[in-house]
Write an enzyme that holds these catalytic residues in place. Sequence first.
Site, PDB file in Angstrom:
ATOM      1  N   GLY A 285       0.835  -1.213   0.000  1.00  0.00           N
ATOM      2  CA  GLY A 285       0.000   0.000   0.000  1.00  0.00           C
ATOM      3  C   GLY A 285       0.858   1.247   0.000  1.00  0.00           C
ATOM      4  O   GLY A 285       0.622   2.199  -0.757  1.00  0.00           O
TER       5      GLY A 285
ATOM      6  N   THR B 243      -4.416  -5.907   0.899  1.00  0.00           N
ATOM      7  CA  THR B 243      -4.291  -6.475   2.249  1.00  0.00           C
ATOM      8  C   THR B 243      -3.472  -7.768   2.165  1.00  0.00           C
ATOM      9  O   THR B 243      -3.256  -8.301   1.077  1.00  0.00           O
ATOM     10  CB  THR B 243      -5.690  -6.784   2.836  1.00  0.00           C
ATOM     11  OG1 THR B 243      -6.351  -7.706   1.982  1.00  0.00           O
ATOM     12  CG2 THR B 243      -6.528  -5.520   2.985  1.00  0.00           C
TER      13      THR B 243
ATOM     14  N   LYS C 251      -0.205 -18.820  -7.158  1.00  0.00           N
ATOM     15  CA  LYS C 251       0.049 -18.078  -8.393  1.00  0.00           C
ATOM     16  C   LYS C 251      -0.282 -18.951  -9.603  1.00  0.00           C
ATOM     17  O   LYS C 251      -0.824 -18.471 -10.603  1.00  0.00           O
ATOM     18  CB  LYS C 251       1.512 -17.637  -8.446  1.00  0.00           C
ATOM     19  CG  LYS C 251       1.817 -16.560  -7.412  1.00  0.00           C
ATOM     20  CD  LYS C 251       3.305 -16.330  -7.268  1.00  0.00           C
ATOM     21  CE  LYS C 251       3.596 -15.238  -6.263  1.00  0.00           C
ATOM     22  NZ  LYS C 251       5.003 -15.218  -5.869  1.00  0.00           N
TER      23      LYS C 251
END
Lengths: 337, 167
Positions: A15, A92, A221
């Site tokens: 972030g 997050t 992934k």
Amino acid sequence: MKDIKISIIGFGDVGQGVVQVLSQKQQTLEKLGVNIKVVAIADSRSSLVNADGIDLKKAVKVKRNTGIVGRRGSTTAEIIKNTDHDLVVEVTPTDINTGEPGLTNILTAIESGKHVVTSNKGPFARNYAKLMKAAKDHGVVLRYEATVGGAMPIINLIEENLAGNTIERIDGILNGTCNYILTRMGEETLDYQHALLEAQELGIAEADPTYDVMGIDAACKLVILANTAYNNNTVFDDVSITGITKITPQALELADKNGYRVRLICEVSEQVLSVAPKLVPKKHPLAVGGTLNIATIHTDLSKMVTISGIGAGSIETASAILSDIIHIYRACLANTR
Amino acid sequence: MRVSMNLELKDIPGQLVLALQPISGIKGNILSVVHHHDERTPRGSIPVHVLFELDKDKLDELIWQLEKNGVLVARVGEKRLHEKMSVMLIGHIVHTDIRDTIDAVDSTGCAEVVDLALSMPGIEQVSSAFMMIHASTKENLMSALDILHKTADRKELLMIEPIKNTI
């Protein structure tokens, strides 16, 4: 100049990286004709809202000094729903088992008609199809380039640059931590524990390295890649996973003598979904060292396309997020023409 | 040396023994005989495929004897196992009976472990083995690999295969 109002949900390394990149790239963005205005930032305990645009430098400073970004009281869902903005950046931390809090955040954003850009793999581990359908149903865009391979633009490569090709298989190294550990074990004949400690000291491995070394991060992934390439509703539990914890420096030495490196390889095709250590010939493109991520996409028309890049780091991840935001901005612009 | 031979027999009774007797006569170890009863070569002879082990220096003598018996030697192939692959095992390889692990591959009959390098750092520590497996066909190689995989799983060994397309 078009204003895009965004919120940043999650204010940890990534972030803050996004905020740093937005400040650093202001001129570039102006040239593109876009003004990205951050109107809300939320971390796990507090939030900050300013309809005129948040003072980003100050927000980072407050977060670093106090551990929180703003005032307590509002829930993340309230911030997403009630603040007037266009796009939610969901960054997050990843929880592969529940997908939370990312899953709820993304769904809330979609349901309130906001585009979403995320670096969070957790929500996709078991709910890729559900999320994409929700976005489609609500007429918004959900982009997730930053979830796989950090700065390496593999999702875009599959979806856009290789559009029309049939993807036969993707082989890749998608976890920089494992690659670093295996590289160091091989180079210096370090045992696994020693190399792991070194990686932790350098900040390459987390205090709890389980997700990385057990192959869980790479598997997640791989799920995202499989869904992107085949749209086949792959979930985490479909992947066969073997980690790197049983590998010894003697084994690496033996492989080396016979012309091979050992790397944690993700293999994705319509038949195979596997994360496992594999023997990679030293001259093979995937025999890279260090924390690099790399993938080879095997297709019918383009044959082999190999892409590599830095797989982790807040700025590298923020780069992928920024490119997704710009992509959505351009798509919106094209639609309004 | 393993020898694979295509022979051609006259279409009259008692010919097969004329083809096989010379092989065992010079102490060759016959592994497989495929007698194509229903087939005929363009020459009207019956094709037979024989696979056996023999000392290398006896091969010329064998061919001479076969031809003396009226058996036509159509083709001699010394190397049957042309598919190959390296694999690595990590774990308590020696304690879990390495002979048995190798036999698991060899007993398939169409694949075998042809090279093995071991690294044993200490008695209590895990060892590693680097193996080269040869097989007659890709399918046989894959099935040998599958058997090795199951053996490794049962013995709690980590098996590391090569990345695809480099086999």
